[in-house]
Design a protein around this motif. Structure first.
Motif, PDB file in Angstrom:
ATOM      1  N   PHE A   1      -0.830 -35.666 -24.174  1.00 36.73           N
ATOM      2  CA  PHE A   1      -2.277 -35.873 -24.031  1.00 36.73           C
ATOM      3  C   PHE A   1      -2.857 -36.459 -25.321  1.00 36.73           C
ATOM      4  N   LYS A   2      -3.887 -37.323 -25.152  1.00 36.36           N
ATOM      5  CA  LYS A   2      -4.480 -38.008 -26.318  1.00 36.36           C
ATOM      6  C   LYS A   2      -5.343 -37.060 -27.138  1.00 36.36           C
ATOM      7  N   ASP A   3      -6.111 -36.230 -26.411  1.00 35.09           N
ATOM      8  CA  ASP A   3      -7.082 -35.384 -27.103  1.00 35.09           C
ATOM      9  C   ASP A   3      -6.900 -33.928 -26.670  1.00 35.09           C
ATOM     10  N   ILE A   4      -6.826 -33.017 -27.641  1.00 39.11           N
ATOM     11  CA  ILE A   4      -6.667 -31.581 -27.321  1.00 39.11           C
ATOM     12  C   ILE A   4      -7.682 -30.795 -28.133  1.00 39.11           C
ATOM     13  N   GLN A   5      -8.585 -30.116 -27.442  1.00 42.87           N
ATOM     14  CA  GLN A   5      -9.562 -29.243 -28.104  1.00 42.87           C
ATOM     15  C   GLN A   5      -9.095 -27.804 -27.915  1.00 42.87           C
ATOM     16  N   THR A   6      -9.073 -27.040 -29.002  1.00 42.11           N
ATOM     17  CA  THR A   6      -8.574 -25.666 -28.909  1.00 42.11           C
ATOM     18  C   THR A   6      -9.693 -24.659 -29.141  1.00 42.11           C
ATOM     19  N   HIS A   7      -9.760 -23.672 -28.286  1.00 37.65           N
ATOM     20  CA  HIS A   7     -10.775 -22.611 -28.392  1.00 37.65           C
ATOM     21  C   HIS A   7     -10.034 -21.271 -28.370  1.00 37.65           C
ATOM     22  N   PHE A   8     -10.666 -20.256 -28.952  1.00 40.06           N
ATOM     23  CA  PHE A   8     -10.002 -18.954 -29.087  1.00 40.06           C
ATOM     24  C   PHE A   8     -10.939 -17.859 -28.592  1.00 40.06           C
ATOM     25  N   THR A   9     -10.375 -16.832 -27.976  1.00 34.68           N
ATOM     26  CA  THR A   9     -11.201 -15.673 -27.606  1.00 34.68           C
ATOM     27  C   THR A   9     -10.447 -14.367 -27.850  1.00 34.68           C
ATOM     28  N   LEU A  10     -11.196 -13.388 -28.334  1.00 34.41           N
ATOM     29  CA  LEU A  10     -10.649 -12.035 -28.502  1.00 34.41           C
ATOM     30  C   LEU A  10     -10.865 -11.206 -27.236  1.00 34.41           C
ATOM     31  N   LYS A  11     -11.620 -11.795 -26.281  1.00 35.92           N
ATOM     32  CA  LYS A  11     -11.981 -11.019 -25.091  1.00 35.92           C
ATOM     33  C   LYS A  11     -10.899 -11.061 -24.017  1.00 35.92           C
ATOM     34  N   ASN A  12      -9.677 -10.822 -24.444  1.00 36.16           N
ATOM     35  CA  ASN A  12      -8.539 -10.746 -23.528  1.00 36.16           C
ATOM     36  C   ASN A  12      -7.470  -9.956 -24.252  1.00 36.16           C
ATOM     37  N   PHE A  13      -6.581  -9.331 -23.493  1.00 40.40           N
ATOM     38  CA  PHE A  13      -5.428  -8.697 -24.120  1.00 40.40           C
ATOM     39  C   PHE A  13      -4.162  -9.379 -23.619  1.00 40.40           C
TER      40      PHE A  13
END
Ligand SMILES: C[S@@+](CC[C@H](N)C(=O)[O-])C[C@H]1O[C@@H](n2cnc3c(N)ncnc32)[C@H](O)[C@@H]1O
Length: 181
Positions: A160-172
C-alpha cells in the motif's frame, strides 16, 4: 441468543489460527469503523469475521443496498454468523481471505476491514492476501486492519502507498488500527 462462552472457547482453543484470546472490544470496533466512510459504498469485504463483533458494526453502518462478504476459516464461527446475519446481502464465506477474488466476480471492494492474525499466517498466504486485497480494492478504497503489533506496518508498506497508524488502549490487549490505501 449467542453463547459468548462457547465462542470464546472456540477462539482460544484455536489460538494458532485465531491469534487472540478475546474478541475486539466495542470501542476498538468503533475506532476502526470511524476511519471508514460508508456513504455510497456498495461492496464491503471483512476478513476474519470471528464472532461477528466487527460485522455487527459494519451492518449498522452499511447502506441497505450494499453487499458485505465476510471471510472466515473457522466453520463454527461461520455457522454462528449465518444465524446472526440471515440477510441476503450479507454472505458468510467459510474460506480463506486468500480467495477473495473468487467471490468478488470482478467487482472491486471500496472497503476491506480486516482483523486477520497476520503474524500467524504463513508467509506465502500472507503475501497472497495482501496482494489480492490491494488488487481487489477500488482506487479510492481503504484497507483497514486491526492488529497488536506496529511492525505489521512494515509489511503493509510493500503493498500500500499510504498507511496511517492509530492506537487505542480501549481493548485487551491494546491495539493498532492501520488505515491503508
Ligand atoms: C483475531 S480473530 C478476530 C475475530 C473478530 N473479527 C474480532 O475482531 O474479534 C481473527 C479471525 O480470523 C480468522 N482467520 C484466520 N486466518 C484466516 C484466513 N486466512 N482467512 C479468513 N479468516 C481467517 C480466525 O479464525 C479468527 O476468527
Amino acid at each position: 441468543m449467542r453463547n459468548k462462552g462457547t465462542l470464546l472457547k472456540e477462539l482460544y482453543t484455536n489460538i494458532s489460527t485465531t491469534g487472540a484470546i478475546t474478541f475486539s472490544s466495542k470501542p476498538l470496533v468503533d475506532k476502526m469503523l470511524s476511519y471508514a466512510d460508508f456513504k455510497g459504498v456498495k461492496t464491503i469485504v471483512e476478513l476474519g469475521g470471528g464472532d461477528g463483533s466487527i460485522t455487527a458494526g459494519i451492518v449498522d453502518k452499511m447502506e441497505k443496498d450494499a453487499i458485505l462478504l465476510v471471510f472466515e476459516v473457522n466453520e463454527y464461527f461461520c455457522k454462528e454468523m449465518e444465524k446472526m446475519y440471515p440477510q441476503t446481502n450479507i454472505q458468510i464465506i467459510n474460506d480463506s481471505a486468500a480467495n477473495i477474488d473468487k467471490y468478488l466476480n470482478g467487482e472491486k471492494a471500496e472497503l476491506i476491514l480486516s482483523s486477520l492474525p497476520f503474524s500467524l499466517i504463513d508467509k506465502p498466504t500472507r503475501k497472497e492476501i495482501c496482494e489480492k486485497s490491494r488488487d481487489n480494492l477500488a482506487l479510492d478504497g481503504k484497507f483497514i486492519q486491526i492488529c497488536y503489533s506496529y511492525l505489521l506496518k512494515y509489511q503493509f508498506k510493500n503493498y500500500f502507498k499510504d498507511i496511517q497508524t492509530h492506537f487505542t488502549l480501549k481493548n485487551f490487549p491494546p491495539a493498532f488500527v492501520m488505515v491503508c490505501n
